[in-house]
Design a protein around this motif. Structure first.
Motif, mmCIF file in Angstrom:
data_model
loop_
_atom_site.group_PDB
_atom_site.id
_atom_site.type_symbol
_atom_site.label_atom_id
_atom_site.label_comp_id
_atom_site.label_asym_id
_atom_site.label_seq_id
_atom_site.Cartn_x
_atom_site.Cartn_y
_atom_site.Cartn_z
ATOM 1 N N SER A 1 0.824 -1.198 0.000
ATOM 2 C CA SER A 1 0.000 0.000 0.000
ATOM 3 C C SER A 1 0.864 1.255 0.000
ATOM 4 O O SER A 1 0.567 2.232 -0.711
ATOM 5 N N ILE B 1 2.340 1.763 -3.674
ATOM 6 C CA ILE B 1 1.456 2.306 -4.709
ATOM 7 C C ILE B 1 1.000 3.722 -4.363
ATOM 8 O O ILE B 1 0.754 4.539 -5.261
ATOM 9 N N TYR C 1 1.244 6.868 -7.036
ATOM 10 C CA TYR C 1 0.152 7.750 -7.431
ATOM 11 C C TYR C 1 0.320 9.177 -6.895
ATOM 12 O O TYR C 1 -0.267 10.116 -7.439
ATOM 13 N N PHE D 1 -6.201 0.423 -3.172
ATOM 14 C CA PHE D 1 -6.272 0.965 -4.533
ATOM 15 C C PHE D 1 -7.378 2.014 -4.656
ATOM 16 O O PHE D 1 -7.221 3.004 -5.380
ATOM 17 N N ALA E 1 -5.799 5.095 -6.393
ATOM 18 C CA ALA E 1 -5.885 5.027 -7.858
ATOM 19 C C ALA E 1 -7.050 5.846 -8.404
ATOM 20 O O ALA E 1 -8.205 5.625 -8.023
#
Length: 328
Positions: A65, A68, A72, A147, A151
């Motif tokens: 986590s 990512i 982003y 996500f 995202a």
């Protein structure tokens, strides 16, 4: 090529302790509760091994986590965290994605082997019916939330005023405790969700303390956090109650009857310890509120305001408090 130390730093290892501790604490509360399926409440290698496996997977999931989120948040981190490996160029985006995939797979797949008593061997756990694999579904849901938080294609709730806090509090508060519980007992009882709900409510407000010092980058990145939308002083007053009120649920749960099993309380640990820890944490939270409201502007001026440190410490003490209340 980045060094091993750089890759480790990329995962932000200092953030991995709270989820690991949360899982262990959740497992201990299940072991000490009336819902432990093993009538002997035995501490066996099968139980210990399952908890260790789940704890390692929780750390790997949190690491994935973190990776990512940095991918982003690249443009935001150029302002807020310019020393991070993606910003300095020590790690590139393609290898960062590959690393994230490895971390997520290593976190999720082994949880298929997390099955409670009476399955005690790896073969029995692997071959158990789908309904017995409760843990892997909790971890999969937690993965999805990471996500959804970061995202854009899945909503990027990080940019939402309330959505950001919800997608932090649900996986790191509610689901974390339920995941730990699932390593020893079934999650289909009120108790694990009640415990998780306490941590959910705490994080729902307390998680915003990090947003104050990140305002310049968040504003540039289009994130509508509480201090950006409502201003520093109003946002500080909004998050303050969440440092105090959730902890009163500990003594309440220790004495209120379980609606589905009224022969015992919602929380089946030691009621005296649960009450003591709950009131102690509420007092501690009151002190943190004092620090916040004494000078709200300091939240936005300091990258490491004391309230952020206290939030992490309160989380860990609460985890230890629940574990002790179900062991003693």
């Amino acid at each position: 090529m980045a060094s091993a130390r750089t890759w480790i730093r990329f995962t932000r290892p200092f953030t991995l302790l709270p989820p690991g501790l949360g899982v262990v604490s959740g497992a201990i509360t299940a072991w000490g509760s009336v819902w432990n399926p093993d009538p002997a409440h035995a501490i066996t290698w099968a139980v210990v091994g399952t908890i260790l496996l789940g704890t390692a997977c929780a750390g790997l999931l949190n690491a994935g986590s973190n990776v990512i989120n940095q991918i982003y948040d690249l443009e935001i981190d150029r302002i807020n965290k310019p020393e991070r490996p993606l910003i300095t160029g020590a790690i590139g985006i393609p290898p960062a994605w590959r690393f994230a995939v490895v971390l997520y797979m290593a976190a999720l797949l082994p949880t298929w082997l997390v099955v409670t008593w009476p399955e005690t061997t790896l073969v029995a756990k692997f071959m158990a019916p789908l309904a017995r694999h409760e843990c892997i579904f909790i971890y999969a849901l937690g993965t999805l939330f990471t996500f959804v938080y970061s995202a854009p294609a899945l909503g990027r709730t990080k940019a939402s005023t309330i959505g950001a806090n919800l997608t932090i509090a649900i996986p790191r508060g509610l689901l974390l405790k339920v995941a730990g519980w699932s390593m020893v007992a079934s999650i289909f009882h009120i108790e694990p969700w009640f415990i998780g709900g306490i941590f959910f409510l705490f994080l729902l407000g307390a998680a915003s303390t990090k947003d104050f010092s990140d305002m310049p980058g968040d504003r540039l990145g289009g994130c509508r956090t509480l201090p950006i939308v409502f201003g520093v002083r109003t946002a500080a007053r909004m998050v303050a109650p969440f440092f105090v009120l959730p902890w009163f649920l500990m003594p309440l749960g220790a004495y209120l009857p379980d609606p589905l099993a009224p022969e015992h309380a919602i929380l089946t640990g030691n009621p005296v310890l649960l009450t003591g820890f709950g009131l102690g944490l509420a007092l501690w939270g009151s002190y943190v509120v004092y620090l916040i409201l004494r000078d709200p502007d300091a939240l936005a001026e300091s990258e490491n305001h004391p309230s952020w440190t206290h939030m992490y410490l309160m989380m860990m003490v609460a985890q230890l408090g629940f574990a002790a209340s179900y062991l003693l």
